[in-house]
Write an enzyme that holds these catalytic residues in place. Sequence first.
Site, short mmCIF file in Angstrom:
data_model
loop_
_atom_site.label_atom_id
_atom_site.label_comp_id
_atom_site.label_asym_id
_atom_site.label_seq_id
_atom_site.Cartn_x
_atom_site.Cartn_y
_atom_site.Cartn_z
N LYS A 7 75.17 -10.82 30.14
CA LYS A 7 75.55 -11.50 31.39
C LYS A 7 76.22 -12.82 31.09
O LYS A 7 75.84 -13.50 30.15
CB LYS A 7 74.30 -11.79 32.23
CG LYS A 7 73.68 -10.61 32.92
CD LYS A 7 72.45 -11.03 33.69
CE LYS A 7 71.74 -9.84 34.32
NZ LYS A 7 72.48 -9.16 35.37
N ARG B 218 67.22 0.59 36.77
CA ARG B 218 67.14 1.98 37.21
C ARG B 218 66.63 2.89 36.09
O ARG B 218 66.04 3.92 36.35
CB ARG B 218 68.52 2.44 37.72
CG ARG B 218 69.59 2.36 36.67
CD ARG B 218 70.99 2.28 37.25
NE ARG B 218 71.26 0.98 37.88
CZ ARG B 218 72.41 0.65 38.45
NH1 ARG B 218 73.41 1.52 38.49
NH2 ARG B 218 72.58 -0.54 38.99
N1 BES Z 1 68.59 -7.67 37.52
C1 BES Z 1 69.92 -7.36 37.86
C2 BES Z 1 70.21 -7.44 39.35
C3 BES Z 1 70.09 -8.79 40.01
C4 BES Z 1 71.21 -9.54 40.25
C5 BES Z 1 68.88 -9.27 40.45
C6 BES Z 1 71.12 -10.75 40.89
C7 BES Z 1 68.77 -10.50 41.08
C8 BES Z 1 69.90 -11.24 41.31
C9 BES Z 1 70.27 -5.94 37.39
O1 BES Z 1 69.61 -5.48 36.28
C10 BES Z 1 71.71 -5.96 37.07
O2 BES Z 1 72.07 -6.56 36.09
N2 BES Z 1 72.52 -5.29 37.86
C11 BES Z 1 73.90 -5.23 37.66
C12 BES Z 1 74.29 -3.78 37.81
C13 BES Z 1 75.65 -3.46 37.31
C14 BES Z 1 75.72 -3.60 35.82
C15 BES Z 1 75.94 -2.04 37.72
C16 BES Z 1 74.58 -6.09 38.73
O3 BES Z 1 74.07 -6.17 39.83
O4 BES Z 1 75.58 -6.72 38.41
MN MN Z 2 70.65 -6.01 34.46
#
Ligand code: BES
Ligand code: MN
Length: 478
Positions: A257, A331
């Site tokens: 990230k 997921r």
């Molecule tokens: N933990 C994150 C989602 C999240 C984002 C929670 C902001 C709380 C605040 C999740 O694991 C994630 O990284 N999701 C990605 C999915 C994408 C790679 C398809 C996202 O939301 O960007």
């Molecule tokens: Mn994630």
Amino acid sequence: MQIKRVEDIYLPDSLLVLLFEGEKFSGINNEICEIIETLKSRRDFTGKKGSLLRVPLIQGNLYLLGLGKREDCKLNLIRDSLAKGLRNIGRNHNKSAFVYLENLKNFDSLCVALGEAAILCAYSFDKYKTKDEDYEAFSLNEIYTDIYDDKEISQGVKFAESQVYSRELANEPGCVITPEKLAEHAKKLADKLNLECEIWDENKIKSEKMGALLAVGIGSKNPPRFIHLAYKPANPVKKIAIVGKGITFDSGGLNIKPDQFMLTMKGDKTGACNVLGILKGAAELNLNVEVHGIIAAAENMPSGSAYKPDDIIRARNGKTIEINNTDAEGRLVLADALCFASELKPDAIIDMATLTGACAVALGKNRAGLFANNDELADKLLDSSTKSGEPYWRMPLEDEIISESLKSPFADLVNCGERYGGAIFAALFLKEFISNNIAWAHMDIAGVDFLDKERGIYSKGASSFGVRTCLNYLCGIC
Ligand code: BES
Ligand code: MN
Ligand code: ZN
């Protein structure tokens, strides 16, 4: 915090009155009524929604809080206002408060809201701050009220204590709560409440064919854990499984990230913390429902041993998953946990997860996404959500185009689709791991899990949104 019925007209060091705009106040005593009417006529206080005025009296303080127009007021506003007023009182060196409720007595579950506000107002995550001579502890520890419903107050207090338990854990940083530490907390809770508790380490996770949870956890030196708690009363009316995403830190893995998105990812374990809070509440309220708490805990890290894009992994139900983004890890861990939950053949499965940024984009920071394969379950949860003041919005669990995009050329599924419809994709992915036609609801709490400033019942930090909705739901089925 102690909550007591007020004896006669006893005035402790503070007095909290919630007022509607344009409504004459005629309670407590003539002196207070006169003060309020004078303040109104001078327009110092009109009852405008959100307004707060502290009036120093010879003995103690009078706190006035505006609720706006009576016809627009819901219990949620009262709960938030009570918390705001009590929080102010506690920060103002006052030890006791009389909360006047007579003018609010037409609101259903008023004393539940008071119990909740009384506990939630006092919470803040400040255990790591040095308490120097300027530090002022929250001083309020006694609340008196004219409308006292023993059962409602104790329900509200227990709901809120479950939420606080979850917040306290969710607020801890990733260096303190690893999957192993989360499992230790679960075990401690289980011992205290006489719950059944089983914890699987990485070897057992592997031999139990939880290939997806294992893959996500493999890149960290803090290994994954699978946690199963069960609260089993003698003759339960129903059996419910609550499943939580327990990513103790989500760096994104090899699909790392960017900095501003990684911050607050200690909160990616909130679903799991909520599961523990709900189990605590169910046991302490002696609910007549069998409740299973299921947690898939892992730390998502990049490293030489981390799982990679293009990897193909196998979940517990045998389905294979091609990894196209290691940041779509929630997921995956939930896939194995949902297989396990389905094997228990419960009457319903509810999962909670900070799953997708897409859900936060769609619904904002005050509303969680609700997906369900069963209308009755969805309606019951929405009803509980209204009662607890935790808003949800039902989202679609059907979409031909998104369903098509779940397919992989090399495996049964891919773990990540395109950006558009990201929350629906994730929910449809989870659905692949629910079997036996079980009623299932998925709560995407990304966005509502963490507050950057205090608001209503919430202090800054973890909200543990969802705990009271689920407890309300469980109370409603027994
Ligand atoms: N933990 C994150 C989602 C999240 C984002 C929670 C902001 C709380 C605040 C999740 O694991 C994630 O990284 N999701 C990605 C999915 C994408 C790679 C398809 C996202 O939301 O960007
Ligand atoms: Mn994630
Ligand atoms: Zn995540």
